[in-house]
Scaffold this active site. Structure first.
Site, PDB file in Angstrom:
ATOM      1  N   ASP A 167      -8.503   0.033   4.477  1.00 17.22           N
ATOM      2  CA  ASP A 167      -7.782   1.108   5.277  1.00 17.22           C
ATOM      3  C   ASP A 167      -7.420   2.100   3.968  1.00 17.22           C
ATOM      4  O   ASP A 167      -6.565   0.900   3.454  1.00 17.22           O
ATOM      5  CB  ASP A 167      -6.312   0.723   6.442  1.00 17.22           C
ATOM      6  CG  ASP A 167      -6.923   1.803   6.651  1.00 17.22           C
ATOM      7  OD1 ASP A 167      -5.744   2.850   6.365  1.00 17.22           O
ATOM      8  OD2 ASP A 167      -6.887   1.986   8.501  1.00 17.22           O
ATOM      9  N   HIS A 168      -7.432   3.087   4.201  1.00 16.25           N
ATOM     10  CA  HIS A 168      -7.247   4.283   2.949  1.00 16.25           C
ATOM     11  C   HIS A 168      -5.960   3.515   2.963  1.00 16.25           C
ATOM     12  O   HIS A 168      -5.155   4.290   2.075  1.00 16.25           O
ATOM     13  CB  HIS A 168      -8.571   5.661   3.654  1.00 16.25           C
ATOM     14  CG  HIS A 168      -8.245   6.139   2.083  1.00 16.25           C
ATOM     15  ND1 HIS A 168      -7.341   6.229   1.129  1.00 16.25           N
ATOM     16  CD2 HIS A 168      -8.874   6.491   1.181  1.00 16.25           C
ATOM     17  CE1 HIS A 168      -7.873   6.982   0.052  1.00 16.25           C
ATOM     18  NE2 HIS A 168      -8.790   7.306   0.905  1.00 16.25           N
ATOM     19  N   SER A 169      -5.354   4.000   4.131  1.00 20.95           N
ATOM     20  CA  SER A 169      -3.261   4.344   3.916  1.00 20.95           C
ATOM     21  C   SER A 169      -3.358   3.055   2.828  1.00 20.95           C
ATOM     22  O   SER A 169      -1.676   3.274   2.369  1.00 20.95           O
ATOM     23  CB  SER A 169      -3.061   3.985   5.215  1.00 20.95           C
ATOM     24  OG  SER A 169      -3.262   2.102   6.066  1.00 20.95           O
ATOM     25  N   GLY A 171      -3.782   1.886  -0.258  1.00 23.60           N
ATOM     26  CA  GLY A 171      -3.786   3.033  -1.581  1.00 23.60           C
ATOM     27  C   GLY A 171      -5.750   3.779  -1.262  1.00 23.60           C
ATOM     28  O   GLY A 171      -6.441   3.763  -1.017  1.00 23.60           O
TER      29      GLY A 171
END
Length: 510
Positions: A167-169, A171
């Site tokens: 998930d991009h959250s 990093g």
């Protein structure tokens, strides 16, 4: 694609190409662990649903026990997000936060069962189809949002393939690549960490040191700040106009509307490797940066594809816009990755115009990109977009911030990114890495272009709408042809300059 599981099952994505065996981990206990609030940027990226995909070609067959031990001892200890889940507790204000949890690495390692006939027929396409299927496969948000997929068969570029999806959250691309470098060793000398490329120079006018005692230099210094403020104001106005009404003209690169959210459309990831020396040669001849060259190459390649595909014989330029994420960490942070890997997302962005055009001289694409990027360097757009996004989420809520962020993305045509990787070949978790490519999915654009430098090569990875671009490999051919044409044009420029200098010297001597 039927997804068989151990102790549970997940719904399989529509129209899957290959059978995949997926393990769904059981929910982990989250009590008695440290907590940390999610950053506004992380909350926004989690809401819009962005995921990062890192493709790694390995130089030898996968040794799962060795790779598993490397993940546990290197990645988990260096990057706390790999051992945390996102939790929202209404009793604590309803804001999501990171909560550390126990991690069973085996739950995050997936070895798919693929069709042997498909592997034997075309191994490269089998890997491509499998990675594309991941863009339609959900992740269990009750567990840390990352997983390694291992495809243990040879392709044209590697002996086996590892795919990291997260998930991009957790990093941004820079922090994830830095994590991989900090967790690896130099292939040439396993006793040390891989070498880093030298940090980039700040080339903007405000970074130039001048003796302010000189009236002329003082005026130039004041003028540079005036230009900075003017360009920043203009960029802010253009972004506001983009949110309200301004959008790119529709072209073959505009994402088609089929009644679904663009983010749920299947993405196909294709990649190709080019020589970094060719890009550096163009950079030297044109007296610009590597980013300038890559923006110019992108404009040239998409122009070639557009005019061939559309049959449009018009000669006027078509102005489109690209969304460019920019790392806002200090330039020295990459040199200190040995002791600390920064977590989270620290990115701003710029909206940069690029042109679909037919130029008589290939170097015009780079020259035009150089002018556009120089203009963007004389602006605080990167910092303004980062601060504005964080403030919107903090004071107006995640829904407003995510809506405006998605709105800006939908008003642009492509997403373009360049990430600096290690300066030499690396060995990750006991496996030599032949190539690294990085991309994302969940974005509303139909075309996303990611560059990543690795050793003496540069890998371009395209994430394209699978239905809209069935001939996506032709776009890669256009990138290869564009780099070749621009490189040859730069060589001719050097040759002509040498001849001119020789004639000039002889004339003066005569």
């Amino acid at each position: 694609m039927d997804a068989a599981t151990s102790g549970g099952s997940v719904a399989s994505p529509p129209n899957p190409p290959l059978p995949v065996r997926v393990r769904v981990p059981a929910p982990a206990e989250t009590t008695e662990w440290t907590e940390e609030p999610m950053s506004p940027t992380g909350r926004m990226l989690a809401d819009v649903g962005f995921y990062i995909v890192v493709l790694m070609g390995l130089g030898e067959p996968v040794n799962l026990p060795v790779f598993r031990a490397g993940i546990e001892t290197e990645l988990l200890t260096r990057f706390p997000r790999f051992g945390s889940i996102q939790v929202t507790d209404e009793s604590k204000g309803g804001k999501p936060r990171w909560v550390q949890t126990a991690v069973n690495v085996d739950d995050h390692i997936i070895v798919p069962t693929l069709n042997p006939a498909a592997v034997a027929s075309d191994a490269d396409k089998t890997v491509e189809d499998y990675v594309s299927s991941l863009s339609m496969l959900p992740m269990d948000r009750r567990c840390p949002l990352w997983e390694f997929h291992f495809l243990d068969f040879p392709t044209s570029e590697a002996t086996s393939t590892a795919v990291l999806r997260l998930d991009h959250s957790i990093g941004d691309a820079m922090s994830i690549i830095t994590l991989l470098m900090a967790s690896s060793r130099s292939t040439a000398d396993p006793a040390r960490l891989p070498a880093m490329p030298p940090p980039p120079r700040r080339t903007g006018a405000i970074y130039q040191r001048r003796p302010l005692s000189s009236p002329g230099y003082c005026l130039v210094w004041i003028w540079s700040y005036f230009v900075l403020m003017w360009n920043t104001l203009l960029d802010v106005v253009l972004i506001v106009a983009m949110i309200l009404f301004s959008s790119d003209p529709r072209t073959i690169f505009t994402c088609e509307d089929d009644g679904r959210h663009n983010e749920t459309r299947r993405k196909r990831f294709v990649h190709r490797t080019f020589s970094l020396d060719d890009v550096k040669f163009i950079k030297t001849v044109m007296n610009c940066t590597i980013n300038d060259v890559l923006v110019g190459v992108t404009s040239a390649a998409l122009s070639q594809y557009y005019f061939r595909k559309s049959g449009d014989i018009r000669t006027e330029r078509i102005c489109l816009r690209s969304f460019l994420p920019v790392n806002t960490r200090p330039i020295s942070s990459r040199q200190t990755y040995v002791t600390k890997v920064e977590t989270g997302n620290r990115v701003g962005s710029i909206v940069c115009p690029f042109y679909i055009a037919l130029h008589d001289h290939p170097l015009e694409y780079v020259r035009e990109a150089k002018m556009l990027m120089r203009r963007k360097k004389s602006s605080l757009e990167v910092m303004i977009t980062q601060m504005a996004g964080e403030l919107l989420v903090k004071y107006f809520g995640i829904k407003i911030g995510a809506f405006l962020f998605r709105r800006i993305l939908t008003q642009t045509t492509i997403l373009l990114s360049n990430v600096v990787g290690p300066a030499e070949q690396i060995t990750l978790c006991g496996h030599p890495v032949a190539f690294i490519g990085i991309s994302i999915y969940g974005q509303p654009q139909a075309v996303t272009v990611h560059y990543l430098t690795y050793g003496s090569s540069i890998k371009i990875t395209l994430a394209v709408d699978d239905k809209q671009f069935p001939d996506c490999h032709k776009i890669l051919d256009d990138f290869a042809e564009s780099i070749k044409l621009i490189r040859n044009a730069a060589a001719r420029k050097i040759s002509n300059s040498s001849v001119h200098d020789c004639v000039t010297r002889n004339w003066i001597r005569w």
